[in-house]
Design a protein around this motif. Sequence first.
Motif, PDB file in Angstrom:
ATOM      1  N   MET A 189       0.741  -1.230   0.056  1.00 47.90           N
ATOM      2  CA  MET A 189       0.002   0.144  -0.102  1.00 47.90           C
ATOM      3  C   MET A 189       0.868   1.296   0.110  1.00 47.90           C
ATOM      4  SD  MET A 189      -3.555  -0.857   0.348  1.00 47.90           S
ATOM      5  CE  MET A 189      -4.336   0.363   1.399  1.00 47.90           C
ATOM      6  N   LYS A 190       2.108   1.018  -0.287  1.00 46.61           N
ATOM      7  CA  LYS A 190       3.034   2.174  -0.379  1.00 46.61           C
ATOM      8  C   LYS A 190       2.434   3.181  -1.436  1.00 46.61           C
ATOM      9  CE  LYS A 190       7.711   3.509  -0.954  1.00 46.61           C
ATOM     10  NZ  LYS A 190       9.338   3.088  -1.239  1.00 46.61           N
ATOM     11  N   GLY A 191       2.536   4.403  -0.945  1.00 54.08           N
ATOM     12  CA  GLY A 191       2.119   5.387  -1.890  1.00 54.08           C
ATOM     13  C   GLY A 191       0.684   5.378  -2.181  1.00 54.08           C
ATOM     14  N   THR A 192      -0.152   5.032  -1.423  1.00 51.17           N
ATOM     15  CA  THR A 192      -1.870   4.992  -1.178  1.00 51.17           C
ATOM     16  C   THR A 192      -2.220   6.400  -0.695  1.00 51.17           C
ATOM     17  OG1 THR A 192      -1.869   2.729  -1.365  1.00 51.17           O
ATOM     18  CG2 THR A 192      -3.941   3.841  -0.959  1.00 51.17           C
ATOM     19  N   THR A 193      -2.946   7.024  -1.238  1.00 53.78           N
ATOM     20  CA  THR A 193      -3.689   8.243  -0.514  1.00 53.78           C
ATOM     21  C   THR A 193      -4.752   7.799   0.149  1.00 53.78           C
ATOM     22  OG1 THR A 193      -4.880   8.994  -2.471  1.00 53.78           O
ATOM     23  CG2 THR A 193      -2.522   9.780  -2.401  1.00 53.78           C
ATOM     24  N   LEU A 194      -5.136   8.725   0.993  1.00 58.82           N
ATOM     25  CA  LEU A 194      -6.515   8.414   1.904  1.00 58.82           C
ATOM     26  C   LEU A 194      -7.592   8.497   0.889  1.00 58.82           C
ATOM     27  CD1 LEU A 194      -7.297   8.038   4.628  1.00 58.82           C
ATOM     28  CD2 LEU A 194      -7.735  10.503   4.806  1.00 58.82           C
ATOM     29  N   ARG A 195      -7.645   9.292  -0.142  1.00 59.58           N
ATOM     30  CA  ARG A 195      -8.903   9.164  -1.151  1.00 59.58           C
ATOM     31  C   ARG A 195      -8.719   7.878  -1.832  1.00 59.58           C
ATOM     32  NH1 ARG A 195      -7.633  13.734  -4.630  1.00 59.58           N
ATOM     33  NH2 ARG A 195      -8.943  14.887  -3.066  1.00 59.58           N
ATOM     34  N   GLU A 196      -7.633   7.310  -2.333  1.00 59.56           N
ATOM     35  CA  GLU A 196      -7.627   5.856  -2.892  1.00 59.56           C
ATOM     36  C   GLU A 196      -8.203   5.023  -1.930  1.00 59.56           C
ATOM     37  OE1 GLU A 196      -3.744   5.958  -4.218  1.00 59.56           O
ATOM     38  OE2 GLU A 196      -3.911   6.752  -6.000  1.00 59.56           O
ATOM     39  N   LYS A 227      -8.840   4.991  15.682  1.00 57.19           N
ATOM     40  CA  LYS A 227      -7.649   5.644  15.911  1.00 57.19           C
ATOM     41  C   LYS A 227      -6.714   5.345  14.583  1.00 57.19           C
ATOM     42  CE  LYS A 227      -7.740   4.664  20.819  1.00 57.19           C
ATOM     43  NZ  LYS A 227      -6.809   3.899  21.775  1.00 57.19           N
ATOM     44  N   ALA A 228      -6.472   4.221  13.919  1.00 55.13           N
ATOM     45  CA  ALA A 228      -5.726   3.797  12.772  1.00 55.13           C
ATOM     46  C   ALA A 228      -6.138   4.949  11.550  1.00 55.13           C
ATOM     47  CB  ALA A 228      -5.642   2.649  12.421  1.00 55.13           C
ATOM     48  N   TYR A 229      -7.677   4.992  11.542  1.00 59.03           N
ATOM     49  CA  TYR A 229      -8.008   5.910  10.275  1.00 59.03           C
ATOM     50  C   TYR A 229      -7.652   7.528  10.703  1.00 59.03           C
ATOM     51  CZ  TYR A 229     -11.139   7.873   6.571  1.00 59.03           C
ATOM     52  OH  TYR A 229     -11.421   8.628   5.482  1.00 59.03           O
ATOM     53  N   LEU A 230      -7.834   7.768  11.912  1.00 58.84           N
ATOM     54  CA  LEU A 230      -7.543   9.040  12.299  1.00 58.84           C
ATOM     55  C   LEU A 230      -6.211   9.247  12.136  1.00 58.84           C
ATOM     56  CD1 LEU A 230      -9.845   9.642  15.634  1.00 58.84           C
ATOM     57  CD2 LEU A 230     -10.073  10.512  13.343  1.00 58.84           C
ATOM     58  N   ARG A 231      -5.213   8.476  12.399  1.00 60.24           N
ATOM     59  CA  ARG A 231      -3.934   8.686  12.247  1.00 60.24           C
ATOM     60  C   ARG A 231      -3.501   8.718  10.760  1.00 60.24           C
ATOM     61  NH1 ARG A 231       0.432  10.915  13.813  1.00 60.24           N
ATOM     62  NH2 ARG A 231       2.319   9.507  13.439  1.00 60.24           N
ATOM     63  N   LEU A 232      -4.186   7.984   9.967  1.00 57.31           N
ATOM     64  CA  LEU A 232      -3.951   8.088   8.641  1.00 57.31           C
ATOM     65  C   LEU A 232      -4.314   9.597   8.040  1.00 57.31           C
ATOM     66  CD1 LEU A 232      -5.221   4.743   7.053  1.00 57.31           C
ATOM     67  CD2 LEU A 232      -3.000   5.745   6.952  1.00 57.31           C
ATOM     68  N   MET A 233      -5.334   9.932   8.507  1.00 54.78           N
ATOM     69  CA  MET A 233      -5.813  11.289   8.146  1.00 54.78           C
ATOM     70  C   MET A 233      -4.838  12.467   8.828  1.00 54.78           C
ATOM     71  SD  MET A 233     -10.078  11.375   8.495  1.00 54.78           S
ATOM     72  CE  MET A 233      -9.770  12.531   9.683  1.00 54.78           C
ATOM     73  N   GLU A 234      -4.220  12.257   9.803  1.00 56.85           N
ATOM     74  CA  GLU A 234      -3.361  13.311  10.405  1.00 56.85           C
ATOM     75  C   GLU A 234      -2.008  13.279   9.601  1.00 56.85           C
ATOM     76  OE1 GLU A 234      -2.418  12.248  14.377  1.00 56.85           O
ATOM     77  OE2 GLU A 234      -4.424  12.483  15.022  1.00 56.85           O
ATOM     78  N   ILE A 235      -1.582  12.043   9.046  1.00 65.52           N
ATOM     79  CA  ILE A 235      -0.413  11.889   8.314  1.00 65.52           C
ATOM     80  C   ILE A 235      -0.616  12.394   6.873  1.00 65.52           C
ATOM     81  CG2 ILE A 235       0.948  10.304   7.222  1.00 65.52           C
ATOM     82  CD1 ILE A 235       0.534   8.347   9.478  1.00 65.52           C
ATOM     83  N   GLU A 236      -1.838  12.186   6.416  1.00 62.20           N
ATOM     84  CA  GLU A 236      -1.885  12.935   5.126  1.00 62.20           C
ATOM     85  C   GLU A 236      -2.115  14.600   5.364  1.00 62.20           C
ATOM     86  OE1 GLU A 236      -4.750  12.410   1.113  1.00 62.20           O
ATOM     87  OE2 GLU A 236      -4.311  10.899   2.223  1.00 62.20           O
ATOM     88  N   ASN A 237      -2.816  14.946   6.275  1.00 59.56           N
ATOM     89  CA  ASN A 237      -3.018  16.348   6.432  1.00 59.56           C
ATOM     90  C   ASN A 237      -1.681  16.977   6.550  1.00 59.56           C
ATOM     91  OD1 ASN A 237      -5.592  16.330   6.038  1.00 59.56           O
ATOM     92  ND2 ASN A 237      -6.310  16.282   8.383  1.00 59.56           N
ATOM     93  N   LEU A 238      -0.774  16.266   7.362  1.00 57.35           N
ATOM     94  CA  LEU A 238       0.718  16.871   7.562  1.00 57.35           C
ATOM     95  C   LEU A 238       1.471  16.979   6.385  1.00 57.35           C
ATOM     96  CD1 LEU A 238       2.676  17.729   9.737  1.00 57.35           C
ATOM     97  CD2 LEU A 238       3.654  15.312   9.874  1.00 57.35           C
TER      98      LEU A 238
END
Length: 89
Positions: free
Chosen positions: A1-8, A55-66
């Motif tokens: 899943m390397k390079g996968t964005t939250l939108r994908e 928590k995992a999904y929120l962490r993904l959102m934080e990473i993408e926003n960062l």
Amino acid sequence: MKGTTLRELNRSYRRQARFIAGRYIHANFRYFTDKTDSIFFELEVVADKHRPRGKAYLRLMEIENLTNTMKFKALQEKIRQQEASNAGN
């Protein structure tokens, strides 16, 4: 899943939910005959069930926003440098 964005990731979850709902609707086609609203309702219910949470999904959102924030700051810096070099000329 390397390079996968939250939108994908969200798109793949929606696709999976549609597939699962489609199998359920095809298995119970007699009930869903001439009930378009029920079909769309079932699709939405299953899509909501498969929407990631926690928590995992929120962490993904934080990473993408960062990362988006960092990219935006880098772009702003490039624009400032370009404007400074244009002002000097």
